[in-house]
Write an enzyme that holds these catalytic residues in place. Structure first.
Site, mmCIF file in Angstrom:
data_model
loop_
_atom_site.group_PDB
_atom_site.id
_atom_site.type_symbol
_atom_site.label_atom_id
_atom_site.label_comp_id
_atom_site.label_asym_id
_atom_site.label_seq_id
_atom_site.Cartn_x
_atom_site.Cartn_y
_atom_site.Cartn_z
ATOM 1 N N GLU A 174 -10.616 11.712 -8.142
ATOM 2 C CA GLU A 174 -12.009 11.316 -8.387
ATOM 3 C C GLU A 174 -12.778 12.432 -9.085
ATOM 4 O O GLU A 174 -13.541 12.192 -9.996
ATOM 5 C CB GLU A 174 -12.685 10.925 -7.064
ATOM 6 C CG GLU A 174 -12.343 9.525 -6.581
ATOM 7 C CD GLU A 174 -10.904 9.370 -6.121
ATOM 8 O OE1 GLU A 174 -10.252 10.398 -5.809
ATOM 9 O OE2 GLU A 174 -10.412 8.232 -6.075
ATOM 10 N N HIS A 195 -12.847 4.360 5.179
ATOM 11 C CA HIS A 195 -13.101 3.415 4.099
ATOM 12 C C HIS A 195 -14.382 2.621 4.334
ATOM 13 O O HIS A 195 -14.620 1.629 3.666
ATOM 14 C CB HIS A 195 -11.967 2.393 3.997
ATOM 15 C CG HIS A 195 -10.690 2.926 3.461
ATOM 16 N ND1 HIS A 195 -9.690 3.392 4.266
ATOM 17 C CD2 HIS A 195 -10.249 3.066 2.200
ATOM 18 C CE1 HIS A 195 -8.682 3.791 3.527
ATOM 19 N NE2 HIS A 195 -8.993 3.614 2.255
#
Lengths: 359, 413
Positions: free
Chosen positions: A89, A158
């Protein structure tokens, strides 16, 4: 899956209710679509409109996106406009920021915002501060988007809401669309904005169907930042919410209406800048306030709203102390039953409002 | 674009067919991405041959192989030398002024002048620079005026701490303090400039190369085929951490081939070697639309910054040895003297003039007014939003009411 289907149906019923209301007001044509398609369409149109716009992220091209949001875009626009990247990322967020500094308009997809923490230095320190630190010489027109908050049964790492995290930082703009109309209008505004914008979507809502007005289907349909939307007007209690927590808020409001309590539901749409004026006006009318969000209580969006009320004259308009309805102050549990009760449910909204109104 | 896409799909189809034929006929390993052979010898790979250091001059400024002399015009060589000298004079004065409390922070460039000037001279001002922080020489080469004060003339509006320069006209992106964020960004800028006959150069240190961002940037540059020069200034130390503790492999250069990147190790104290390396790197980057890694071997003669005292972790003898034996500016001077371009008188004149210029700029800078204080509210966003404007108005009213309590005369009104 069963839980999932029931929920979707509920939402569809809910959106039908809005549709009726909408048609009676505007008398225009409308079209049903999923939030996934609304986002896909907005990106598609913006890529077509401006040669500088491109989508970049993991799996966004050949695989059509981890949640199929970019379905068909790579086939239509090709390698130059829809770019698959290796995994990291911080790497592709940094790359996209560099591309924005050099004049392109990247839409950087995080597979989920939970993974954006790996890139958070790039987002805050570089995207958010470069215009300021370069004394206005270098702007970073970039959109960071992807699903935020709880999905379903994917455990703590998550399931986190980043509304409070990113909206804490000057230099960034943060939006959290709920409906298809929100997604189209806010995302298009974000892509055309000269500043970095964080767009917090939600995986579960991707499947939800909403009616979209003819106006909102226009290629130039833009929703201004810092402007909340009153989803339902009401006179007894103000409810503020954003993103997926809007579901529980709206369902709760409908249940309350059946019991004779009319809530004014405010869809914040934009978390930074926050439309505190709309909230002030509403509270001055209802004299009660409950904020609803899936994120944690400490330093959350609700905490900010309540603090803003406290600091203003509107504080004296309150008949009761304003309340926050938030996610439980623990990492989100994996077990589906526990996950469900960790985030505000419609019945929690009902209970909170009734308690506040002493009904 | 659609055509290119169809070609990619077709290639995928062909690959599927070919794979079956290949699988039946080939005796080579067919793992995805494999470009290798089988072996039956059980042996772990430990080392490969070290990558040599490319040089043009020896310590005394003699050209070792004539064909490697870039044969630069005298004017260019003189500019190189003058900029390198001015850089170290500026360093000396600004370092001391920090010690006197006149500025808050400074970082010297001692020992790395050739890496700055040699690389900067091989590029044009159209090429975009992403620096780490110790690249003042690059800006000087591009024509940046001497500055270290956030006064009213500062295009940076006094928003940055010293050394964090930036200049849009000179295509030098503002320095960002968090280490190595510049690397993936440089790759992204190169991605945006593909096909525009421009490249990006990104400077970083041996310590920065350990950050995750560096590995990400190397991989992205290679896989997305970006015309970027990844220029490592390996100066032996990351603040106090020596390279012996920073990595165990063959420096930063050894990582290039692992990522599929053209790589060269160069004597960072040899202005001409750095010039040749950077020039060729630019040609390669443009011709092949690919990244190039240069590892310039040098030595950080100064402390890391004014917040550091390097005597705590290295001997004065070690520093002295590099400051005298292999100092880049001296090496170039030897060369120039042999060519009849330089002598003691010219040196004295340059030093006097340079010192005067720096002091003049410094003293003038100190006296100038600070930028308007309201600038602190500008540039948070491209257009000032309501909530920031109201903060500013509130502050204005407050300062107006209590103006005798504030040093408003030091700010531009």
């Amino acid at each position: 899956m069963a839980v999932f289907t029931t929920r979707t149906l509920t939402l569809q019923r809910l959106s039908k209710l809005f549709e009726k209301r909408f048609i009676s007001v505007s008398k225009t044509l409308s079209k049903d679509m999923t939030v996934r398609d609304a986002i896909n369409g907005a990106i598609d149109e913006e890529i077509e409109r401006d040669d500088r716009v491109f989508l970049i992220g993991e799996e966004v091209a050949q695989y059509d996106g981890a949640y199929k949001v970019s379905r068909g875009l790579w086939k239509k626009h090709g390698d130059r406009r829809v770019v698959d990247t290796p995994i990291t990322e911080m790497g592709f967020a940094g790359l996209a920021i560099g591309a924005a500094m050099a004049g392109l308009r990247p839409i950087c997809e995080f597979m989920t915002f939970n993974f954006s923490m790996q890139a958070i230095d790039q987002v805050i320190n570089s995207a958010g501060k470069t215009l300021y630190m370069s004394a206005g010489m270098v702007n970073v027109p970039i959109v960071f988007r992807g699903p935020n908050g709880c999905s379903s049964g994917v455990a703590a790492q998550h399931s986190q809401c980043y509304g409070a995290w990113y909206s804490h930082c000057p230099g960034l703009k943060v939006v959290a669309p709920y409906s298809c109309e929100d997604c189209r209008g806010l995302l298009k505004s974000a892509i055309r904005d000269p500043d970095p914008v964080v767009c917090l979507e939600n995986e579960i809502i991707y499947n939800s169907t909403f009616s979209v007005s003819d106006t909102a289907l226009s290629k130039n349909f833009l929703i201004p930042f810092g402007k909340a939307k009153i989803e339902i007007p009401g006179k007894h209690c103000t409810l503020t919410s954003y993103g997926r927590a809007m579901e529980a808020t709206l369902l709760g409001a409908h249940e309350l209406k059946k019991q004779g309590i009319e809530c004014e539901v405010i869809n914040l749409r934009s978390l930074r800048p926050l439309d505190i004026e709309t909230i002030h006006k509403s509270v001055s009318k209802t004299h009660h306030l409950v904020s609803v969000e899936q994120g944690w209580p400490q330093c959350g969006i609700g905490a900010e709203i309540l603090a803003c009320i406290m600091e203003s004259e509107v504080f004296y308009q309150l008949d009761q102390p304003a309340q926050r309805l938030t996610g439980v102050d623990v990492p989100i549990p994996y077990a589906i039953e526990l996950e469900k009760i960790s985030i505000p449910q419609p019945k929690d909204v009902v209970e909170m409002v009734k308690k506040l109104l002493k009904k | 674009m659609a055509l290119k896409n169809s070609a990619r799909l077709l290639r995928n189809c062909n690959t599927k067919l070919n794979f079956q034929v290949k699988a039946a006929l080939s005796s080579e390993p067919l793992f995805p991405g494999a470009k290798t052979t089988w072996t039956e010898t059980l042996e772990f790979t430990q080392t490969s041959k070290p990558i040599p250091v490319y040089r043009v001059m020896d310590r005394r400024g003699n050209i070792i192989r004539e064909s490697e002399d870039p044969n630069l015009p005298d004017g260019t060589i003189l500019k190189m030398y003058k900029d390198m000298t001015l850089l170290s004079i500026m360093d000396k004065i600004l370092y001391e002024s920090q010690r006197q409390g006149r500025i808050s922070f400074y970082m010297t460039n001692y020992g790395e002048e050739a890496a700055h000037i040699g690389s900067a001279a091989a590029l044009t001002n159209d090429d975009v620079v992403y620096g780490q922080y110790r690249e003042a020489g690059v800006l000087m080469w591009r024509g940046f005026t001497l500055e270290c004060y956030g006064n009213n003339d500062d295009k940076g509006k006094g928003r940055q701490m010293p050394v964090h320069y930036g200049n849009k006209e000179l295509n030098f992106v503002t320095i960002s303090s968090p280490l190595t964020t510049q690397l993936p960004q440089a790759v992204g800028a190169a991605y945006a400039l593909k096909g525009k006959n421009r490249i990006v150069i990104c400077y970083f240190g041996d310590g920065a190369a350990s950050e995750g961002d560096a590995h990400a940037a190397f991989n992205f540059a290679a896989t997305l085929e970006c015309p970027v020069i990844l220029f490592c200034r390996n100066n032996g130390y990351a603040i106090s951490t020596p390279v012996e503790e920073q990595y165990r492999g063959d420096g930063i250069a050894a990582r290039g081939p692992a990522f599929g990147i053209h790589t060269l190790r160069v004597d960072g104290n040899d202005t001409f070697a750095v010039y040749n390396a950077t020039k060729m790197a630019k040609e390669l980057a443009l011709k092949e639309n690919k990244p190039v890694l240069i590892e310039a071997m040098t030595y950080r003669v100064g402390d890391h910054s004014t917040s550091d005292d390097s005597s705590a972790y290295r001997s004065p003898e070690e520093v002295q040895s590099w400051a005298t034996n292999d100092y880049p500016t001296n090496k170039l001077r030897y060369y120039m003297e042999k060519k009849g371009l330089w002598d003691e008188n010219k040196e004295k004149e340059l030093l006097d003039q340079a010192r005067k210029n720096v002091l003049k700029a410094f003293n003038a800078g100190e006296k100038k007014l600070k930028p308007q204080w309201t600038e602190m509210f500008e540039d948070v966003y491209k257009f000032m939003p309501k909530h920031i404007r109201s903060q500013m108005e509130e502050m204005k009213a407050h300062v107006e009411k209590y103006k005798e309590q504030y040093p408003t005369n030091k700010f531009t009104s």
